[in-house]
Design an enzyme around this catalytic site. Sequence first.
Site, PDB file in Angstrom:
ATOM      1  CB  THR A 231      59.158 -30.931 -12.779  1.00 26.21           C
ATOM      2  OG1 THR A 231      58.527 -29.922 -13.272  1.00 26.21           O
ATOM      3  CG2 THR A 231      59.158 -32.244 -13.665  1.00 26.21           C
ATOM      4  CG  ASP A 233      56.038 -26.062 -13.500  1.00 31.40           C
ATOM      5  OD1 ASP A 233      55.329 -25.767 -12.420  1.00 31.40           O
ATOM      6  OD2 ASP A 233      57.122 -25.474 -13.887  1.00 31.40           O
ATOM      7  N   GLY A 277      53.761 -22.739 -14.034  1.00 34.61           N
ATOM      8  CA  GLY A 277      53.881 -23.401 -15.166  1.00 34.61           C
ATOM      9  C   GLY A 277      54.842 -22.109 -15.876  1.00 34.61           C
ATOM     10  CG  MET A 385      50.350 -20.299   0.432  1.00 35.70           C
ATOM     11  SD  MET A 385      48.682 -19.580   0.873  1.00 35.70           S
ATOM     12  CE  MET A 385      48.039 -20.186   2.016  1.00 35.70           C
ATOM     13  NE  ARG A 387      58.144 -23.277  -4.302  1.00 34.67           N
ATOM     14  CZ  ARG A 387      59.297 -23.120  -4.768  1.00 34.67           C
ATOM     15  NH1 ARG A 387      59.623 -22.795  -5.843  1.00 34.67           N
ATOM     16  NH2 ARG A 387      60.196 -22.549  -3.493  1.00 34.67           N
TER      17      ARG A 387
HETATM   18  P1  ATP Z   1      63.023 -26.592 -11.284  1.00 31.53           P
HETATM   19  O1  ATP Z   1      62.717 -26.055 -11.818  1.00 31.53           O
HETATM   20  O2  ATP Z   1      61.955 -27.434 -10.880  1.00 31.53           O
HETATM   21  O3  ATP Z   1      63.051 -25.932  -9.941  1.00 31.53           O
HETATM   22  P2  ATP Z   1      65.553 -27.248 -11.548  1.00 31.53           P
HETATM   23  O4  ATP Z   1      66.403 -29.295 -10.950  1.00 31.53           O
HETATM   24  O5  ATP Z   1      65.819 -27.048 -12.584  1.00 31.53           O
HETATM   25  O6  ATP Z   1      64.377 -27.742 -10.548  1.00 31.53           O
HETATM   26  P3  ATP Z   1      67.212 -25.395 -11.176  1.00 31.53           P
HETATM   27  O7  ATP Z   1      67.752 -24.819 -10.428  1.00 31.53           O
HETATM   28  O8  ATP Z   1      67.604 -25.046 -12.334  1.00 31.53           O
HETATM   29  O9  ATP Z   1      65.620 -26.664 -10.669  1.00 31.53           O
HETATM   30  O10 ATP Z   1      68.621 -26.585 -10.920  1.00 31.53           O
HETATM   31  C1  ATP Z   1      68.988 -27.007  -9.624  1.00 31.53           C
HETATM   32  C2  ATP Z   1      71.042 -27.586  -9.524  1.00 31.53           C
HETATM   33  O11 ATP Z   1      70.846 -27.887 -11.211  1.00 31.53           O
HETATM   34  C3  ATP Z   1      71.456 -26.484  -9.958  1.00 31.53           C
HETATM   35  O12 ATP Z   1      72.153 -26.019  -8.454  1.00 31.53           O
HETATM   36  C4  ATP Z   1      71.962 -26.112 -10.560  1.00 31.53           C
HETATM   37  O13 ATP Z   1      73.581 -25.155 -10.731  1.00 31.53           O
HETATM   38  C5  ATP Z   1      72.343 -27.188 -11.850  1.00 31.53           C
HETATM   39  N1  ATP Z   1      72.191 -27.159 -12.431  1.00 31.53           N
HETATM   40  C6  ATP Z   1      70.932 -26.092 -14.013  1.00 31.53           C
HETATM   41  N2  ATP Z   1      71.033 -26.444 -14.920  1.00 31.53           N
HETATM   42  C7  ATP Z   1      72.001 -27.606 -15.115  1.00 31.53           C
HETATM   43  C8  ATP Z   1      73.099 -28.052 -16.002  1.00 31.53           C
HETATM   44  N3  ATP Z   1      73.101 -27.799 -17.408  1.00 31.53           N
HETATM   45  N4  ATP Z   1      74.149 -28.326 -15.870  1.00 31.53           N
HETATM   46  C9  ATP Z   1      74.828 -28.743 -14.866  1.00 31.53           C
HETATM   47  N5  ATP Z   1      73.828 -28.774 -13.739  1.00 31.53           N
HETATM   48  C10 ATP Z   1      72.655 -27.914 -13.607  1.00 31.53           C
END
Ligand code: ATP
Length: 461
Positions: A231, A233, A277, A385, A387
Amino acid sequence: KSEIDFGDPHWKQKFQEDFENRFSLPHLKDEFDIKPIPTTFSLQKRSSQNGYVNDDDRALLKVIKYSSPSSAGAECIDPDCSWVEQWVHRAGPRMQIYFEPGKVKAGIVTCGGLCPGLNDVIRQIVLTLEVYGVQKIFGIQYGYRGFFEESLPEIPLSRQVVQNINLNGGSLLGVSRGGANISEIVDSIQARGINMLFILGGDGTHAGANAIHNECRKRKLKVSVVGVPKTIDNDILLMDKTFGFDTAVEEAQRSINSAYIEARSAYHGIGLVKLMGRSSGFIAMQASLSSGQIDVCLIPEVPFKLGGPYGVLCHLEHLIKTKGSAVVCVAEGAGQDLLEKSDARDASGNPILRDIGVHIQQQIRKHFKEIDVHADIKYIDPTYMIRACRANASDAILCTVLGQNAVHGAFAGYSGITVGICNSHYVYLPIPEVISSTRRVDPDSRMWHRCLTSTGQPDFL
Ligand code: ATP
Ligand code: MG
């Protein structure tokens, strides 16, 4: 906190036991009848004892003993600010391992948005697996999607394939959002014969990783699932920082400096920079602090008003009249209460934020027109840019250690864990504890106060 009975003379011991339970690491030996074997990860030219980490080694989570609950940053759990030790598991190679390297098929997947350092982590996972003697290492393409889209075959990975991938930003494997059907993913893991899975991603990805870990346990599959928190952030609980954050702060300097030069060079210039953020303002705060060129820093944790006698616009008017220019840094999730509500969501179900940068730009323009004072506004949004950057030196080292420790954690037999850095020590944490909520800037912290001292901004309320 609310469940603690401070009247109980043993509350401290009970709190500590509860903490130990919550932070104990799920281990495959709890589910399967498996015996450890001596490690194949050799630490050259060392005696057999040196360099390995013991399962009982711990790192201390909190290192400050606050003398009163009103101390800056104090999170004392009782009114007397009692000292409760909270120890977490130390990461690193163990002398005993729970997988025979010849029988390992490892998978690596990257999900969510881009973040500097993804390739560094992938690279280190592959290199470390090879040092253990693993030969079957595969990349799953485009996040969780790669598990079930037939058009996306696994990518075989080796030292040769990953040798130079750290020289570029992005992810060799691609990323995506949405489409995480846990049952289908575990079907796919089973069909492919993957027994070590490394999942790089943010909170959503980790929720998915934990669900995959649980589903594997339900199906009695001897699969180790290890997360690496991504992350930009820096909004993951308990960790000193996450990879990509340092690079983001450094790269943001270029945008802030450009905004500053534009503002200084124009007659009544106002530079406005929007940084990442969504719910935590760490990047905006640190970037403002390090640049020293920001007059107003706005973050999601601290509410503000634009209009009125104490609002941001009035302060900008004052800055233009007194010093001739101003630079504003706003985090993308700041001031969402000032914008029209939206129900729009991305493929993963995350709310799509309204553009606070554009809104502030419009409001500044409108305000100065109304008071009939000339103002020249330049708005910079460097999000993509930043990321897509390559990790800087300090993030590259962090990625190296996290990637290597992810592999050590899997070989040590843990599953449903993630790797991180706490108080400068590398640790393993159970996934549910790190995604239980989002880490946010504490407006009472010394760091936020330092930021305010540096910008000289008032409360905008
Ligand atoms: P970022 O927010 O830093 O971009 P992230 O991992 O939070 O990263 P998301 O796009 O929210 O990014 O989720 C990434 C993957 O995880 C997606 O394929 C999404 O479907 C899956 N995912 C998100 N929340 C859940 C959950 N509660 N349970 C299972 N899978 C999930
Ligand atoms: Mg997320």
